[in-house]
Design a protein around this motif. Structure first.
Motif, PDB file in Angstrom:
ATOM      1  N   ALA A  24     -31.404 -18.867 -16.641  1.00 37.18           N
ATOM      2  CA  ALA A  24     -31.512 -18.249 -18.025  1.00 37.18           C
ATOM      3  C   ALA A  24     -30.777 -17.016 -18.351  1.00 37.18           C
ATOM      4  O   ALA A  24     -30.445 -16.609 -19.111  1.00 37.18           O
ATOM      5  N   GLU A  25     -30.943 -16.173 -17.079  1.00 35.35           N
ATOM      6  CA  GLU A  25     -30.374 -14.849 -17.120  1.00 35.35           C
ATOM      7  C   GLU A  25     -28.613 -14.763 -17.137  1.00 35.35           C
ATOM      8  O   GLU A  25     -27.928 -14.026 -17.781  1.00 35.35           O
ATOM      9  N   SER A  26     -28.024 -16.029 -16.314  1.00 33.55           N
ATOM     10  CA  SER A  26     -26.751 -15.939 -16.046  1.00 33.55           C
ATOM     11  C   SER A  26     -25.898 -16.975 -16.968  1.00 33.55           C
ATOM     12  O   SER A  26     -24.833 -16.614 -17.157  1.00 33.55           O
ATOM     13  N   ALA A  27     -26.905 -17.920 -17.507  1.00 30.51           N
ATOM     14  CA  ALA A  27     -26.143 -19.098 -18.420  1.00 30.51           C
ATOM     15  C   ALA A  27     -25.393 -18.421 -19.321  1.00 30.51           C
ATOM     16  O   ALA A  27     -24.117 -18.886 -19.421  1.00 30.51           O
ATOM     17  N   GLY A  28     -25.727 -17.422 -20.144  1.00 30.92           N
ATOM     18  CA  GLY A  28     -25.002 -17.073 -21.339  1.00 30.92           C
ATOM     19  C   GLY A  28     -23.579 -16.178 -20.602  1.00 30.92           C
ATOM     20  O   GLY A  28     -22.835 -16.494 -21.489  1.00 30.92           O
ATOM     21  N   LYS A  29     -24.023 -15.424 -19.881  1.00 31.65           N
ATOM     22  CA  LYS A  29     -22.765 -14.652 -19.367  1.00 31.65           C
ATOM     23  C   LYS A  29     -21.623 -15.686 -18.849  1.00 31.65           C
ATOM     24  O   LYS A  29     -20.479 -15.437 -18.931  1.00 31.65           O
ATOM     25  N   THR A  30     -22.142 -16.590 -18.061  1.00 30.58           N
ATOM     26  CA  THR A  30     -21.208 -17.653 -17.406  1.00 30.58           C
ATOM     27  C   THR A  30     -20.330 -18.495 -18.497  1.00 30.58           C
ATOM     28  O   THR A  30     -19.150 -18.500 -18.410  1.00 30.58           O
ATOM     29  N   SER A 399      -7.990 -12.261 -13.881  1.00 31.70           N
ATOM     30  CA  SER A 399      -8.320 -11.672 -12.706  1.00 31.70           C
ATOM     31  C   SER A 399      -9.445 -10.769 -12.765  1.00 31.70           C
ATOM     32  O   SER A 399     -10.800 -10.587 -12.074  1.00 31.70           O
ATOM     33  N   ARG A 400      -9.573  -9.863 -14.009  1.00 32.57           N
ATOM     34  CA  ARG A 400     -11.006  -9.074 -14.262  1.00 32.57           C
ATOM     35  C   ARG A 400     -12.209 -10.137 -14.544  1.00 32.57           C
ATOM     36  O   ARG A 400     -13.297  -9.844 -14.194  1.00 32.57           O
ATOM     37  N   ILE A 401     -12.011 -11.113 -15.194  1.00 30.51           N
ATOM     38  CA  ILE A 401     -13.077 -12.122 -15.168  1.00 30.51           C
ATOM     39  C   ILE A 401     -13.366 -12.685 -13.914  1.00 30.51           C
ATOM     40  O   ILE A 401     -14.717 -12.761 -13.879  1.00 30.51           O
ATOM     41  N   GLN A 402     -12.589 -13.124 -13.164  1.00 32.67           N
ATOM     42  CA  GLN A 402     -12.931 -13.494 -11.887  1.00 32.67           C
ATOM     43  C   GLN A 402     -13.710 -12.632 -10.978  1.00 32.67           C
ATOM     44  O   GLN A 402     -14.536 -12.757 -10.288  1.00 32.67           O
ATOM     45  N   ASP A 403     -13.289 -11.319 -11.306  1.00 30.02           N
ATOM     46  CA  ASP A 403     -14.221 -10.104 -10.835  1.00 30.02           C
ATOM     47  C   ASP A 403     -15.527 -10.117 -11.138  1.00 30.02           C
ATOM     48  O   ASP A 403     -16.472  -9.644 -10.440  1.00 30.02           O
ATOM     49  N   SER A 404     -15.752 -10.262 -12.420  1.00 28.95           N
ATOM     50  CA  SER A 404     -16.997  -9.940 -13.387  1.00 28.95           C
ATOM     51  C   SER A 404     -17.665 -11.130 -12.889  1.00 28.95           C
ATOM     52  O   SER A 404     -18.916 -11.245 -12.617  1.00 28.95           O
ATOM     53  N   ARG A 405     -17.246 -12.507 -12.610  1.00 28.57           N
ATOM     54  CA  ARG A 405     -18.039 -13.685 -12.017  1.00 28.57           C
ATOM     55  C   ARG A 405     -18.520 -13.536 -10.587  1.00 28.57           C
ATOM     56  O   ARG A 405     -19.807 -13.433 -10.245  1.00 28.57           O
ATOM     57  N   VAL A 406     -17.838 -12.549  -9.826  1.00 33.98           N
ATOM     58  CA  VAL A 406     -18.226 -12.194  -8.631  1.00 33.98           C
ATOM     59  C   VAL A 406     -19.301 -11.029  -8.631  1.00 33.98           C
ATOM     60  O   VAL A 406     -20.488 -11.363  -7.988  1.00 33.98           O
ATOM     61  N   ALA A 407     -19.253 -10.226  -9.538  1.00 33.73           N
ATOM     62  CA  ALA A 407     -20.388  -9.261  -9.764  1.00 33.73           C
ATOM     63  C   ALA A 407     -21.537  -9.929 -10.205  1.00 33.73           C
ATOM     64  O   ALA A 407     -22.584  -9.438  -9.691  1.00 33.73           O
ATOM     65  N   ASN A 409     -22.405 -12.943  -9.919  1.00 37.64           N
ATOM     66  CA  ASN A 409     -23.043 -13.739  -8.716  1.00 37.64           C
ATOM     67  C   ASN A 409     -23.999 -13.009  -7.638  1.00 37.64           C
ATOM     68  O   ASN A 409     -25.017 -13.359  -7.163  1.00 37.64           O
ATOM     69  N   LEU A 410     -23.352 -11.657  -7.491  1.00 36.47           N
ATOM     70  CA  LEU A 410     -24.282 -10.826  -6.541  1.00 36.47           C
ATOM     71  C   LEU A 410     -25.167 -10.426  -7.191  1.00 36.47           C
ATOM     72  O   LEU A 410     -26.360 -10.017  -6.583  1.00 36.47           O
ATOM     73  N   ARG A 411     -25.518  -9.806  -8.616  1.00 35.78           N
ATOM     74  CA  ARG A 411     -26.596  -9.528  -9.190  1.00 35.78           C
ATOM     75  C   ARG A 411     -27.699 -10.543  -9.346  1.00 35.78           C
ATOM     76  O   ARG A 411     -28.828 -10.357  -9.029  1.00 35.78           O
ATOM     77  N   MET A 412     -26.981 -11.728  -9.641  1.00 40.05           N
ATOM     78  CA  MET A 412     -28.168 -12.983  -9.822  1.00 40.05           C
ATOM     79  C   MET A 412     -28.553 -13.200  -8.473  1.00 40.05           C
ATOM     80  O   MET A 412     -29.858 -13.622  -8.108  1.00 40.05           O
ATOM     81  N   ALA A 413     -27.886 -12.895  -7.218  1.00 37.87           N
ATOM     82  CA  ALA A 413     -28.516 -13.075  -5.820  1.00 37.87           C
ATOM     83  C   ALA A 413     -29.700 -12.303  -5.460  1.00 37.87           C
ATOM     84  O   ALA A 413     -30.690 -12.528  -5.090  1.00 37.87           O
ATOM     85  N   SER A 414     -29.346 -11.015  -6.001  1.00 41.66           N
ATOM     86  CA  SER A 414     -30.437  -9.811  -5.789  1.00 41.66           C
ATOM     87  C   SER A 414     -31.613 -10.078  -6.779  1.00 41.66           C
ATOM     88  O   SER A 414     -32.689 -10.018  -6.316  1.00 41.66           O
ATOM     89  N   TYR A 415     -31.279 -10.457  -7.957  1.00 38.49           N
ATOM     90  CA  TYR A 415     -32.249 -10.892  -9.084  1.00 38.49           C
ATOM     91  C   TYR A 415     -33.219 -12.014  -8.315  1.00 38.49           C
ATOM     92  O   TYR A 415     -34.540 -11.950  -8.193  1.00 38.49           O
TER      93      TYR A 415
END
Length: 454
Positions: A24-30, A399-407, A409-415
Motif C-alpha cells: 500500500a505504501e509503495s504501489a502508488g510510487k511504483t 537513469s534517475r527513475i531507476q535510482d529512485s526505484r532502488v531507493a 526498495n531500500l526504504r520499503m525493506a526498512s519499513y
C-alpha cells in the motif's frame, strides 16, 4: 526478524499484514515510476525513429548535391566483341566509329636451351630490367639451376616487372621471362656477368625474343590512336575504352548520351525519402482517430520545428542560370498533406530541356537546395547534435527513475523490517496475556465449590 507468519500469540497473519501495508505504501510510487519510465522509453524510441528517417533523407540529398548526378552520361556499344567503354562526367554526347587494328602485347624472351632444368648453369650475376624501370640483380651460385634461378627471380622483392617460368620444348627446357607490362616501351633487358670459372651463365642467358612487344592500335573516326596498353583512357574526352579483340575490317559504334534516367531516379528517391520522413513525423506527433492513440511525441516542439524548417527550405526560391526557380517549376509539387508529388511528364521535360537550371537548383554550393537542407539536417542528426542531446537527456531521466526505484526498495525493506518488529512485539504481549488468562482460569476452576460451566 522474529515471527514472520501466523502470530503464535494473537493468531494474526503478520506476514500478510506487513506485505499488504508495504504494498500500500509503495504501489502508488511504483505505478508513477512505471508510467513515467514508459513515457520516457517511448520518447527515446520516437527520437530514434526521427533520427533514422532524417539520416536516410540526408543520404538521398548527398546524391543530389553532386553535379554528376545531373550531368552524367551513359555509353553503349554496337558490339561487345572488340571493346568495352565507360564514361565519366566530362564525356560529350555523340557517336564514335572505332576499328581495332591491334591489341597491346607484352614481350617474352627465352634463354638458350639447357640440358635439363635442374643442372647447375654457372656462377654469376643477372641484371634484369623492363623499359625505363629500375633494374634488379639476381645472384647465381655455382649450384643454381634454371629452376632455382626462376624461383629467385619470382621471389625477389625488387622484382615488380617480370615473371619467370620454364618451358620445356622439343629441344629442351628454357627459362622464359615475360614482361608484366604491355607495349613497345616495356622491353626486357638481361645482362649476365660470370664470376666463377667458365662462361656457363652468360652462355645460357643469351636471350632471344619469343614474343614481340606490341602497342595497341585503334582508329577512332579515322584517327589512328596508339597506346602502350589495351586501356585507352584519353583518346576520347570522358570516355575510357578497353580493347578486347582486333579486326580492322570490323567497326564498333560507341554512343554517348545523356543519362536522364539517373537524374530522374535520384529525384524520385529524394521525394520518396522526404515523404517517408514527413509521414514519420506526423505519426510521432499526431493523433490517430481510428486507434484513438496519440503519437509518442505529441506536443513536443522538436519534431514540429524540424518539419517547419524543412518545409520552409522546400518552398523557397533558388537562383538558377535562368533566374529564380522553385521545385514546382520542374514538376515537384507539395500536396495539401504537406508531402511531395512528381508530375512525371514535366520533370522529364525539365531534365531534357533545362538541365543546367535543375542542376543549379540542387547543387549550387552553399545556396543550393541539397546543400542548405543537408546543413540543416546535419545540425540535428550529427554525433553530438540536437537529437543526440535530447536522447542523452531522456536517458538521464530514465537513469534517475531507476535510482529512485532502488531507493524506494531500500526504504520499503526498512519499513517492512520495522513493521515486523512492531507486530511481533505485539504478538508476544498477546501471547503472554493469553498464557496468564489460561493460568488464572485454571486456578479458578480448581477452587472448591466452584461450579464449572459445561
Amino acid at each position: 526478524m522474529g515471527l514472520t507468519s501466523v502470530g503464535i500469540g494473537s493468531g494474526m497473519d503478520i506476514s500478510g499484514i506487513v506485505t499488504a501495508l508495504v504494498n500500500a505504501e509503495s504501489a502508488g510510487k511504483t505505478a508513477r515510476f512505471d508510467v513515467t519510465e514508459g513515457k520516457l522509453n517511448a520518447q527515446i524510441s520516437g527520437i530514434g525513429t526521427l533520427k533514422s528517417t532524417m539520416s536516410e533523407f540526408k543520404d538521398k540529398l548527398a546524391t543530389l548535391a553532386k553535379a554528376e548526378t545531373f550531368a552524367s552520361q551513359k555509353v553503349s556499344t554496337s558490339s561487345k566483341e572488340y571493346l568495352s567503354a565507360t564514361v565519366d562526367k566530362d564525356a560529350v554526347s555523340g557517336s564514335y566509329l572505332i576499328k581495332v587494328e591491334q591489341l597491346a602485347q607484352s614481350q617474352k624472351k627465352g634463354t638458350a636451351v639447357a640440358a635439363d632444368a635442374t643442372s647447375a648453369v654457372g656462377e654469376g650475376t643477372l641484371t634484369i630490367g623492363v623499359g625505363t624501370g629500375t633494374p634488379f640483380n639476381i645472384n647465381v651460385s655455382d649450384t643454381d639451376s634454371l629452376t632455382s634461378i626462376m624461383d629467385k627471380i619470382n621471389g625477389s622483392a625488387s622484382n615488380t616487372d617480370v615473371t619467370a617460368t620454364i618451358v620445356s620444348g622439343e629441344l629442351g627446357p628454357q627459362l622464359v621471362l615475360g614482361s608484366k607490362k604491355t607495349g613497345e616501351d616495356n622491353l626486357i633487358s638481361v645482362t649476365a656477368v660470370n664470376t666463377g670459372a667458365g662462361t656457363g651463365l652468360s652462355d645460357v642467358f643469351t636471350m632471344s625474343e619469343l614474343t614481340p612487344a606490341k602497342n595497341a592500335i585503334a582508329h577512332i573516326d579515322g584517327v589512328k590512336v596508339v597506346s602502350q596498353t589495351n586501356e585507352m583512357k584519353t583518346a576520347i574526352t570522358g570516355v575510357s575504352l578497353t580493347l578486347t579483340a582486333a579486326d580492322l575490317a570490323k567497326t564498333t559504334t560507341v554512343s554517348v548520351t545523356k543519362d536522364t534516367g539517373k537524374t530522374k531516379s535520384a529525384i524520385e528517391d529524394f521525394v520518396k525519402s522526404y515523404n517517408s520522413m514527413m509521414t514519420s513525423i506526423n505519426d510521432l506527433t499526431g493523433y490517430n482517430a481510428e486507434t484513438k492513440k496519440s503519437g509518442v511525441m505529441q506536443g513536443d516542439a522538436l519534431p514540429r520545428s524540424i518539419q517547419s524548417q524543412v518545409r520552409s527550405i522546400l518552398s523557397s526560391s533558388f537562383s538558377t542560370s535562368s533566374g529564380s526557380d522553385s521545385l514546382a517549376s520542374f514538376g515537384i509539387k507539395t500536396t495539401r498533406e504537406g508531402l511531395l508529388e512528381i508530375d512525371a511528364k514535366k520533370l522529364t521535360e525539365s531534365i531534357d530541356t533545362r538541365g543546367a537550371d535543375i542542376t543549379s537548383l540542387f547543387t549550387t554550393e552553399n545556396t543550393g537546395l541539397a546543400t542548405k537542407m543537408s546543413e540543416m539536417l546535419d545540425s540535428y542528426v550529427k554525433t553530438g547534435g540536437i537529437i543526440d542531446s535530447r536522447d542523452t537527456s531522456l536517458d538521464e531521466q530514465v537513469s534517475r527513475i531507476q535510482d529512485s526505484r532502488v531507493a524506494l526498495n531500500l526504504r520499503m525493506a526498512s519499513y517492512s523490517e520495522r513493521l515486523y518488529k512492531q507486530y511481533n512485539a505485539m504478538d508476544s504481549v498477546v501471547a503472554s496475556l493469553n498464557s496468564q488468562s489460561s493460568n488464572l482460569t485454571a486456578r479458578l476452576n480448581s477452587l472448591p465449590g466452584l461450579v464449572r460451566k459445561s
